[in-house]
Structure formats: structure tokens, C-alpha cells
Design a protein around this motif. Structure first.
Motif, PDB file in Angstrom:
ATOM      1  N   HIS A   1      30.700  76.837  68.454  1.00 22.71           N
ATOM      2  CA  HIS A   1      31.112  76.847  66.973  1.00 22.71           C
ATOM      3  C   HIS A   1      32.146  76.854  66.891  1.00 22.71           C
ATOM      4  O   HIS A   1      33.207  76.911  67.244  1.00 22.71           O
ATOM      5  N   PHE A   2      32.391  75.928  65.604  1.00 23.04           N
ATOM      6  CA  PHE A   2      33.973  76.238  65.087  1.00 23.04           C
ATOM      7  C   PHE A   2      34.237  76.733  63.742  1.00 23.04           C
ATOM      8  O   PHE A   2      33.505  76.057  62.639  1.00 23.04           O
ATOM      9  N   ARG A   3      35.150  77.616  62.873  1.00 24.99           N
ATOM     10  CA  ARG A   3      35.059  77.995  62.097  1.00 24.99           C
ATOM     11  C   ARG A   3      36.722  78.108  61.418  1.00 24.99           C
ATOM     12  O   ARG A   3      37.430  78.059  62.247  1.00 24.99           O
ATOM     13  N   LEU A   4      36.630  77.353  60.081  1.00 31.14           N
ATOM     14  CA  LEU A   4      38.048  77.563  59.274  1.00 31.14           C
ATOM     15  C   LEU A   4      38.135  77.902  58.362  1.00 31.14           C
ATOM     16  O   LEU A   4      37.466  77.869  57.162  1.00 31.14           O
ATOM     17  N   ASP A   5      38.660  79.186  58.168  1.00 30.82           N
ATOM     18  CA  ASP A   5      38.796  79.869  56.603  1.00 30.82           C
ATOM     19  C   ASP A   5      40.627  79.393  56.114  1.00 30.82           C
ATOM     20  O   ASP A   5      41.240  79.246  57.116  1.00 30.82           O
ATOM     21  N   ARG A   6      40.515  78.748  55.019  1.00 27.85           N
ATOM     22  CA  ARG A   6      41.653  78.085  54.303  1.00 27.85           C
ATOM     23  C   ARG A   6      41.868  79.079  53.086  1.00 27.85           C
ATOM     24  O   ARG A   6      40.837  79.397  52.951  1.00 27.85           O
ATOM     25  N   PHE A   7      43.334  78.721  52.971  1.00 25.55           N
ATOM     26  CA  PHE A   7      43.568  79.956  52.020  1.00 25.55           C
ATOM     27  C   PHE A   7      43.359  78.343  50.700  1.00 25.55           C
ATOM     28  O   PHE A   7      42.873  77.366  51.136  1.00 25.55           O
ATOM     29  N   PRO A   8      42.675  78.979  49.336  1.00 31.36           N
ATOM     30  CA  PRO A   8      42.715  78.258  48.442  1.00 31.36           C
ATOM     31  C   PRO A   8      44.266  77.322  48.201  1.00 31.36           C
ATOM     32  O   PRO A   8      45.371  77.644  48.822  1.00 31.36           O
ATOM     33  N   PRO A   9      43.899  76.194  47.030  1.00 33.83           N
ATOM     34  CA  PRO A   9      44.881  75.168  47.225  1.00 33.83           C
ATOM     35  C   PRO A   9      45.831  75.961  45.730  1.00 33.83           C
ATOM     36  O   PRO A   9      46.016  76.201  45.168  1.00 33.83           O
ATOM     37  N   ARG A  10      47.031  75.150  45.477  1.00 34.58           N
ATOM     38  CA  ARG A  10      47.970  75.941  44.595  1.00 34.58           C
ATOM     39  C   ARG A  10      48.590  74.114  44.435  1.00 34.58           C
ATOM     40  O   ARG A  10      48.062  73.298  44.155  1.00 34.58           O
ATOM     41  N   LEU A  11      48.821  74.677  42.821  1.00 32.43           N
ATOM     42  CA  LEU A  11      49.058  73.132  42.238  1.00 32.43           C
ATOM     43  C   LEU A  11      50.502  72.870  42.833  1.00 32.43           C
ATOM     44  O   LEU A  11      51.428  73.578  42.852  1.00 32.43           O
ATOM     45  N   LEU A  12      50.326  71.145  42.901  1.00 31.19           N
ATOM     46  CA  LEU A  12      51.956  70.787  43.106  1.00 31.19           C
ATOM     47  C   LEU A  12      52.153  70.018  41.901  1.00 31.19           C
ATOM     48  O   LEU A  12      51.986  68.940  41.841  1.00 31.19           O
ATOM     49  N   VAL A  13      53.502  69.830  41.275  1.00 29.02           N
ATOM     50  CA  VAL A  13      54.593  69.391  40.444  1.00 29.02           C
ATOM     51  C   VAL A  13      55.504  68.010  41.314  1.00 29.02           C
ATOM     52  O   VAL A  13      56.356  69.253  41.626  1.00 29.02           O
ATOM     53  N   ALA A  14      55.344  66.821  41.288  1.00 25.48           N
ATOM     54  CA  ALA A  14      56.398  66.323  42.322  1.00 25.48           C
ATOM     55  C   ALA A  14      57.059  65.109  41.390  1.00 25.48           C
ATOM     56  O   ALA A  14      56.471  64.815  40.741  1.00 25.48           O
ATOM     57  N   GLY A  15      58.394  64.831  41.573  1.00 24.25           N
ATOM     58  CA  GLY A  15      59.062  64.217  40.522  1.00 24.25           C
ATOM     59  C   GLY A  15      59.373  63.202  41.195  1.00 24.25           C
ATOM     60  O   GLY A  15      58.991  62.465  42.204  1.00 24.25           O
ATOM     61  N   SER A  16      59.631  62.387  40.646  1.00 27.48           N
ATOM     62  CA  SER A  16      59.934  60.919  41.185  1.00 27.48           C
ATOM     63  C   SER A  16      61.431  60.649  42.366  1.00 27.48           C
ATOM     64  O   SER A  16      61.553  59.940  43.315  1.00 27.48           O
ATOM     65  N   ASP A  17      61.877  61.677  42.158  1.00 26.21           N
ATOM     66  CA  ASP A  17      63.510  61.961  43.182  1.00 26.21           C
ATOM     67  C   ASP A  17      62.637  62.780  44.284  1.00 26.21           C
ATOM     68  O   ASP A  17      63.862  63.327  45.305  1.00 26.21           O
ATOM     69  N   GLY A  18      61.380  63.078  44.778  1.00 25.61           N
ATOM     70  CA  GLY A  18      60.677  63.772  45.527  1.00 25.61           C
ATOM     71  C   GLY A  18      60.762  65.027  45.134  1.00 25.61           C
ATOM     72  O   GLY A  18      60.378  66.164  46.309  1.00 25.61           O
ATOM     73  N   ALA A  19      61.893  66.493  44.327  1.00 22.50           N
ATOM     74  CA  ALA A  19      61.863  67.164  44.515  1.00 22.50           C
ATOM     75  C   ALA A  19      60.154  67.865  43.655  1.00 22.50           C
ATOM     76  O   ALA A  19      59.902  66.744  43.220  1.00 22.50           O
ATOM     77  N   ALA A  20      59.790  68.612  44.132  1.00 24.01           N
ATOM     78  CA  ALA A  20      58.765  69.154  44.442  1.00 24.01           C
ATOM     79  C   ALA A  20      58.232  70.639  44.120  1.00 24.01           C
ATOM     80  O   ALA A  20      59.913  71.498  44.568  1.00 24.01           O
ATOM     81  N   ALA A  21      58.098  71.497  42.744  1.00 26.50           N
ATOM     82  CA  ALA A  21      57.679  72.305  42.350  1.00 26.50           C
ATOM     83  C   ALA A  21      56.879  73.364  42.919  1.00 26.50           C
ATOM     84  O   ALA A  21      55.114  72.298  42.740  1.00 26.50           O
ATOM     85  N   MET A  22      56.054  74.158  43.247  1.00 31.64           N
ATOM     86  CA  MET A  22      54.876  74.814  44.071  1.00 31.64           C
ATOM     87  C   MET A  22      54.133  75.714  42.634  1.00 31.64           C
ATOM     88  O   MET A  22      55.764  76.477  42.791  1.00 31.64           O
ATOM     89  N   SER A  23      53.224  75.969  42.481  1.00 36.05           N
ATOM     90  CA  SER A  23      52.713  77.311  41.798  1.00 36.05           C
ATOM     91  C   SER A  23      52.383  78.448  42.495  1.00 36.05           C
ATOM     92  O   SER A  23      52.575  78.473  44.030  1.00 36.05           O
ATOM     93  N   GLU A  24      52.818  80.054  42.130  1.00 39.32           N
ATOM     94  CA  GLU A  24      52.953  80.670  43.240  1.00 39.32           C
ATOM     95  C   GLU A  24      51.338  81.061  43.502  1.00 39.32           C
ATOM     96  O   GLU A  24      50.966  81.829  44.180  1.00 39.32           O
ATOM     97  N   HIS A  25      50.448  81.319  42.292  1.00 35.38           N
ATOM     98  CA  HIS A  25      48.794  81.558  42.574  1.00 35.38           C
ATOM     99  C   HIS A  25      48.329  80.518  42.890  1.00 35.38           C
ATOM    100  O   HIS A  25      48.459  78.967  42.558  1.00 35.38           O
ATOM    101  N   PHE A  26      47.435  80.636  43.835  1.00 28.80           N
ATOM    102  CA  PHE A  26      46.136  79.185  43.300  1.00 28.80           C
ATOM    103  C   PHE A  26      45.574  79.064  42.368  1.00 28.80           C
ATOM    104  O   PHE A  26      44.994  80.255  41.784  1.00 28.80           O
ATOM    105  N   LEU A  27      45.125  78.311  42.467  1.00 24.99           N
ATOM    106  CA  LEU A  27      43.765  77.474  41.977  1.00 24.99           C
ATOM    107  C   LEU A  27      42.435  77.841  41.753  1.00 24.99           C
ATOM    108  O   LEU A  27      42.123  78.420  42.905  1.00 24.99           O
ATOM    109  N   GLY A  28      41.556  78.398  41.252  1.00 20.84           N
ATOM    110  CA  GLY A  28      39.961  78.698  41.555  1.00 20.84           C
ATOM    111  C   GLY A  28      39.537  78.594  40.262  1.00 20.84           C
ATOM    112  O   GLY A  28      39.980  78.166  39.077  1.00 20.84           O
ATOM    113  N   ASP A  29      38.471  79.064  39.886  1.00 24.30           N
ATOM    114  CA  ASP A  29      38.035  79.069  38.961  1.00 24.30           C
ATOM    115  C   ASP A  29      37.964  79.347  37.729  1.00 24.30           C
ATOM    116  O   ASP A  29      38.439  81.182  37.547  1.00 24.30           O
TER     117      ASP A  29
END
Lengths: 451, 256
Positions: free
Chosen positions: A218-246
Motif C-alpha cells: 500500500h502507498f499513502r500520500l497526505d497532501r496539504f490543501p491547495p492555495r490560490l495562485l494569481v499570475a501576471g503575464s510578466d511571470g510574477a505570481a502571488a500565492m495566498s497565505e491560507h488554504f482553499l477549502g469549503d
């Protein structure tokens, strides 16, 4: 009239007179190591490896013990010689610097097959088995042995603390160096449904047959919830500090996202996210995005997976809002050990929690990252290191010795001046080529304080 | 806890330390000491708050290690000043700590709760903390060395003492790292580029401190050697990520 400026025999004898300082130690030790560098460059394929047990211990330990006994006898009879000079600080400093120089290529360039071509051409693609490194290590060990013997025989101040640290270093280096000759290590790949893995493959292509087999169940992988990513055309990206969720509200790049619908595991078919309860599926979220200027937009975001491509939302200002790939938190492989007694109960192997079986240690290294949580393959590192107990002992001695030096650090500084009070330093023991000058004293210090 | 809150918190601490530094130019006042201590306490409180908010030790990114570094420099500097009557460290420690915190204000990390599987280990905090303590001591040594060189002082005792305190901590950090590496990857020493740079740093300080003795070395030479040795610390800490060998290293910091 011409003046003969060639160094005379008398000059050479004076250069080599005792006690040695850095130049003499540099020529003696550095010269040998320099020859090693030249030989290595001329013979780039030259590699020195220790034999397997028990000859590795013989090659490393026996010469050092003999030298220690010889020097101990010499010290007890108050005789000085080259060995006594090699037990002094200048020799230690030169040996250490040679070792640092020999190890520097490892710190700067990749080694082995990944090494730059020019590095391989001068024989430094495998620095650890190259002549300069080996000679430097031998020099360091030799100096360590000699200085430890001398300090013990002469019982200089602080000898116990000194012995603890330096004997620990000797023990550690000998155990580690000799241990490489008997070390067996290699990678073993296990797949769910396959037969037991019984062989580990080293980086050099050596196959180590294990005395046990491992079955991956058996193999088990626990993952963190994902975060919001906002990217510009210049390649600059910002990530949210908190996780996405319900029902979560997160902010990234000045954009506030409120989750209106949440699918913990989703597949994407023709741009539409559907619930899909499978390990390889990533979450999907319908988000309402508010921009600083008052604009807003809604849509689905989803990180790409094997069961669906990425879903993103284009913002009115041209940026793209999406979901980051969920990052791994922890992964574990459940394995069953197979040996002559049969198949044993399942055991979980995690990073930082290896499995021990039949003298081998198995460390969980990797899994199939393309499949993620659905991975049916893991990679383990199998290691058999019989010298390990000796290495642990050496580390313990060095640790205690280091702490002893920490506690008594003040005594190690030397008598330059009283700590905390300004004064001129006492001149060092005058060397034949140097006399302290008045100008060396700080002008702010009273003259009567200066010698 | 947001990045903006962290920035504001750091600005307040920097203001306290700047005030402490300026006030310390007027000898005889205890106010600078109090301000430095309050600032340090505030920084430790920030680290604790981050630890709770992120639900992991805040030691993963360069920005987070800078916070610890600033806190350790001031805390250790105050301890050394008290224990060994080394007033010379007061202003340099505030300058150095302030410099590192300023980097976090100018280029703040994005707070990130994720932590890779290999860092889920009880050895993570002791190993990194030991190294940061060593770097703090060696940083204080370097800055007092710089002050000594600029002012033409001939007494290397203070910088040497700080270096003699830092070297054992380097040793402790290396040993803890070896134990952790064995548990995680099966090898206590794999000649990873970061590990190799750590060894080069250790060797450099061992060589310098063996040479920097009144019987072998002039005071000014000792100061210069200490200054050169600290450049190796900086290479090990910051430059390794920009070298070709980083491709095969497992010790790469992430930028928040």
C-alpha cells in the motif's frame, strides 16, 4: 664583483630548523599534496578506493597505531624530530587547508556523471577518491594522531578536553573512512502487485542481494490543501497565505477569493469539473474573485491531474487565477518483510522513520510523482553499514569535546590582553625576523602601557 | 497572522533597536539595554506567533531564518555582553540584527503553512537552531572584527572569544545534521554541496583559530583572518544556492 644569491646549504638548513612555522609546514605537507594534484591532473582516471572488510580496517588503522606508538615512545624519551613538528599547529593548519582545497570542487560543481566535462578531464569528477583528497585526509589524520599523542604524553593544560575532542575526531574519521570499504547501499524499487524486491542497485551499478525481500502492499500520500495562485503575464505570481477549502476566503495578489463550491476530488471533462473520488484527482473550487478596483468575476479553478486539465479564471486586469498543485505533507509505504520465516505483518515506512530488517536499513526516498496519491511505486534506499556503531561513538565523543570547548572558550583565546579593557597587546614571542614596532600600538593607548 | 502584520511587527522592533542604538552613543544610560531587550523579546514573540499560526516551525524559508538570526544575535549578544563584560558588541549586534530584519521588511515572505515530508523530524529545529546560533556568534565576531579593523584596535580578544564560542556550535549543528540525515536518507554524510560548504566553514574556522594565537600571530592578522573566515559563512549560507552544484543538493531554501 658578482654576488652569489643562490640559497646556500646553510640557508636551507635554517629554513628547516625547528620549530616549523607555516612556510615549513606548507612545503612539507602542502608539497606532498601538490604533487598529488599534479599526478591527478596527469592521470585523471586515477581513483583510490579502500578494500572491503577486514582489510579496510587494516589499511587505515594499523599504520596510524604504529605511528602513534612510535611517536609516543619518542615523546617519552624527549626526542624531537619531524614527527614532533607534524604535531604542531602549523602542520595542522596546512593539512586542514589542503583538505578544504581538495573538497572545494565538490562544493562548487556536481560530481560523478553530472560533473562538467573539463572537471572530469583533470580527474576531479570523483574528488573523494582522487589523490589530492586522499593525501589531504591522510595528512589530517596523521597530524591528529601525533598531536593527540603528544598532548597526552606531555599532559599540557586542558589535555582531557583536548583528548575528548581530538580522539573523537580520529575515531570518527577512521570509522567513517574504513567504513566506506564495507558499506553496502543501493536503491530498490517496489511496485504494488510485484514479487518481493530482493536486490538493491548502487549508483556504480553494483547489485547487492538482500537477505530479505520486501513486498509493497500500500502507498499513502497526505497532501496539504491547495492555495490560490494569481499570475501576471510578466511571470510574477502571488500565492495566498491560507488554504482553499469549503467556504474559505483567501487573498492573493490583492484578489479576494471566496469559495462558493468545493470538490475535494474532481475530474475535468470538457472544461467542467465533476466529483471524482480517486486518489489521483485534485480538488476543484468555484470561486468568486473580487479585485481591488471593484471588478469581480466567478469561475472554476482546478490544478491539473491525470483526470483533468487545469481550470483557471482570467481576471479583468489580464491576470490569471488558478489553483496550485497540492503539496505533499507526508507519504508512507506499507511493506511486508519476506524471509525464511515467511511473510511478516505489514509495516509502515515513512521518511524519517526507516525500516530495519536482517541487518539492513530501508529508507523511503521517493514515489511516482506523476501519479501522486495513486502511485503504485516507491523507491527505497537500502543500506548496510557495519561501521555505524563506531561512527556514532565518534560523533558522541566529538559532541562532548565540542561542548567542553564551548564551556571553556575563554581559556582558548590566549593572552592578548585582559578581556573588556583596552590595552596594548603583549608582543608575541619575538620571531627572529620581526620585532614589535611602536607604531603597532594604538595611538589612543598610553605609551607606558606599551612595551 | 498575515505578512502585513509581520512587517508591521518588524518595523516596531527595528524602531526600538534604532532608538537603542542611537541612545547607546550616550554612555551611562540603561535605556538602550532595556530597548534592546524589549525588541528581542518582541521578536521571539513574533517567532512563537508564527509557529502557532503556520502550525510548523518557522525555519523553512530564508526569510524565516533571518527572523531567528536577528533574535539570536541580539539575545546572544546581550548574554555575551553581560557574561564577559563586552560592551563593544552592543551597537554592532543591533546593526547586524537590524540589517537582517530589514531584508524581511523590504522583501517579505508569503506565509506558507506547507512543510515538505523530509522536514517532519524532531531533528529539524535543533539542527537549524544550532547552526543559526553558531552563525549569530560568528556574525558578532565578524562585526566586532570589522569595528576593530576600522578603528585600528590591536586587541582581537573579543572577536576571538565569540569565534571560539561559535565553532563548537558549528560542530554541534553538523553532528545533529548527520544524525538527521542518517535517519532520513540513510547516510550521515553524503557530501551534499551544502554539507560540504558547512565542512569548509568548519575547517576555515578551525584553521583560523588554531593560528590566531599570540605566539603565532599578530593581532591585526588575527582580525583579518576572522573577517575572511566569515565570508565563508556567507558563501555557505547564501551563495550555495547559486552555484552549479545546487542541482544535486537537497539543502535548497525555498523563497516564501
Amino acid at each position: 664583483m658578482t654576488i652569489d644569491r643562490r640559497p646556500s646549504t646553510v640557508d636551507r638548513q635554517q629554513f628547516w630548523s625547528f620549530p616549523w612555522r607555516l612556510p615549513q609546514a606548507g612545503v612539507a605537507i602542502g608539497g606532498v599534496v601538490a604533487i598529488g594534484w599534479l599526478v591527478q591532473v596527469v592521470r585523471p582516471t586515477l581513483q583510490l578506493r579502500l578494500p572491503g572488510a577486514p582489510w579496510n580496517a587494516v589499511v587505515v588503522v594499523v599504520p596510524l597505531v604504529l605511528i602513534a606508538l612510535l611517536y609516543g615512545w619518542s615523546c617519552a624519551r624527549k626526542r624531537t624530530g619531524v614527527l614532533e613538528q607534524l604535531s604542531r599547529a602549523p602542520a595542522a593548519i596546512v593539512a586542514l587547508l589542503c583538505l578544504a582545497l581538495a573538497a572545494a570542487p565538490i562544493a562548487i560543481w556536481p560530481q560523478g556523471v553530472a560533473a562538467p566535462g573539463w572537471l572530469a578531464q583533470i580527474g576531479l569528477a570523483h574528488c573523494l577518491t582522487a589523490l589530492p583528497f586522499v593525501l589531504s585526509l591522510v595528512a589530517v589524520l596523521l597530524v591528529l594522531v601525533l598531536v593527540t599523542v603528544r598532548r597526552v604524553v606531555e599532559r599540557e593544560a586542558g589535555w582531557a578536553r583536548f583528548l575528548l575532542l581530538h580522539a573523537g575526531l580520529i575515531w570518527l574519521l577512521v570509522a567513517a573512512a574504513a567504513g566506506t570499504g564495507s558499506l553496502r547501499q543501493g536503491r530498490i524499487t517496489l511496485r504494488i502487485g510485484d514479487g518481493p524486491g530482493v536486490a538493491a542497485h548502487s549508483a556504480e551499478g553494483v547489485v547487492h542481494h538482500l537477505s530479505v525481500g520486501l513486498l509493497l502492499t500500500h502507498f499513502r500520500l497526505d497532501r496539504f490543501p491547495p492555495r490560490l495562485l494569481v499570475a501576471g503575464s510578466d511571470g510574477a505570481a502571488a500565492m495566498s497565505e491560507h488554504f482553499l477549502g469549503d467556504g474559505a476566503t483567501v487573498i492573493a495578489g490583492g484578489v479576494t477569493a471566496t469559495v462558493q463550491e468545493w470538490l475535494p476530488a474532481a475530474a475535468v471533462v470538457e472544461g467542467v469539473a465533476w466529483p471524482y473520488g480517486s486518489p489521483e484527482a485534485n480538488p476543484a473550487a468555484k470561486v468568486h474573485l473580487d479585485l481591488p478596483g471593484g471588478d469581480s468575476v466567478s469561475g472554476w479553478i482546478h490544478a491539473p491531474s491525470l483526470v483533468g486539465g487545469a481550470l483557471t479564471v482570467t481576471l479583468p486586469d489580464g491576470r490569471i487565477a488558478g489553483m496550485e498543485l497540492p503539496r505533499p505533507r507526508r507519504f508512507a509505504a506499507t511493506v511486508r518483510v519476506v524471509d525464511a520465516d515467511g511473510v511478516h505483518e505489514p509495516v509502515e515506512v515513512l521518511v524519517n522513520r526507516p525500516l530495519k530488517a536482517a541487518g539492513w536499513w530501508f529508507y523511503l526516498l521517493d514515489y511516482d510523482t506523476r501519479l501522486g496519491a495513486a502511485s503504485d511505486t516507491v523507491v527505497l534506499e537500502a543500506v548496510e553499514d557495519r561501521a555505524l556503531p563506531a561512527v556514532w561513538l565518534g560523533l558522541a565523543l566529538v559532541l562532548l569535546g565540542a561542548l567542553a570547548h564551548l564551556v571553556q572558550a575563554r581559556t582558548l583565546v590566549g593572552t592578548w590582553s585582559s578581556l573588556g579593557s583596552p590595552s596594548c597587546t603583549r608582543p608575541a614571542v619575538p620571531r627572529s625576523a620581526h620585532r614589535p614596532k611602536a607604531a603597532e600600538c594604538n595611538s589612543a593607548i598610553p605609551e607606558e602601557a606599551c612595551p | 497572522m498575515t505578512a502585513a502584520v509581520v512587517q508591521l511587527w518588524l518595523i516596531v522592533i527595528l524602531a526600538l533597536w534604532a532608538l537603542a542604538g542611537l541612545w547607546s552613543l550616550r554612555p551611562g544610560s540603561r535605556v538602550p539595554l532595556g530597548l534592546a531587550m524589549v525588541g528581542a523579546a518582541g521578536l521571539w514573540a513574533l517567532i512563537a506567533a508564527l509557529w502557532l499560526a503556520l502550525e510548523r516551525p518557522p525555519l523553512r524559508t530564508l526569510g524565516e531564518t533571518r527572523l531567528w538570526y536577528g533574535a539570536l544575535i541580539v539575545t546572544i549578544g546581550l548574554l555575551v555582553e553581560w557574561r564577559f563584560a563586552l560592551g563593544v558588541v552592543r551597537l554592532p549586534m543591533l546593526v547586524l540584527a537590524g540589517l537582517f530584519l530589514s531584508l524581511d521588511v523590504v522583501a517579505p515572505d508569503t506565509l506558507d503553512r506547507t512543510l515538505m515530508p523530509a522536514l517532519h523530524s524532531p531533528w529539524f529545529v535543533p539542527h537549524v537552531a544550532a547552526y543559526l546560533t553558531a552563525y549569530a556568534l560568528l556574525g558578532l565576531s565578524a562585526i566586532t572584527t570589522g569595528v576593530g579593523l576600522v578603528r585600528g584596535r590591536q586587541d582581537p580578544s573579543a572577536p576571538l572569544l565569540l569565534a571560539w564560542l561559535g565553532l563548537p556550535m558549528l560542530t554541534v549543528g553538523m553532528i545533529l545534521g548527520a544524525i538527521w540525515a542518517k535517519q532520513a536518507w540513510g547516510h550521515y554524510w553524503a557530501w551534499d554541496p551544502k554539507e560540504t560548504w558547512a565542512l569548509l566553514t568548519w575547517i576555515t574556522y578551525v584553521a583560523v583559530l588554531h593560528h590566531a594565537h599570540p605566539e603565532r600571530c599578530r593581532p591585526r592578522t588575527a582580525l583579518w583572518l576572522l573577517a575572511i573566515a566569515f565570508t565563508v559563512v556567507l558563501l555557505c549560507w547564501f551563495a550555495v544556492q547559486h552555484l552549479p552544484s545546487v542541482a544535486v543538493s537537497v539543502h535548497t531554501y525555498t523563497q516564501g
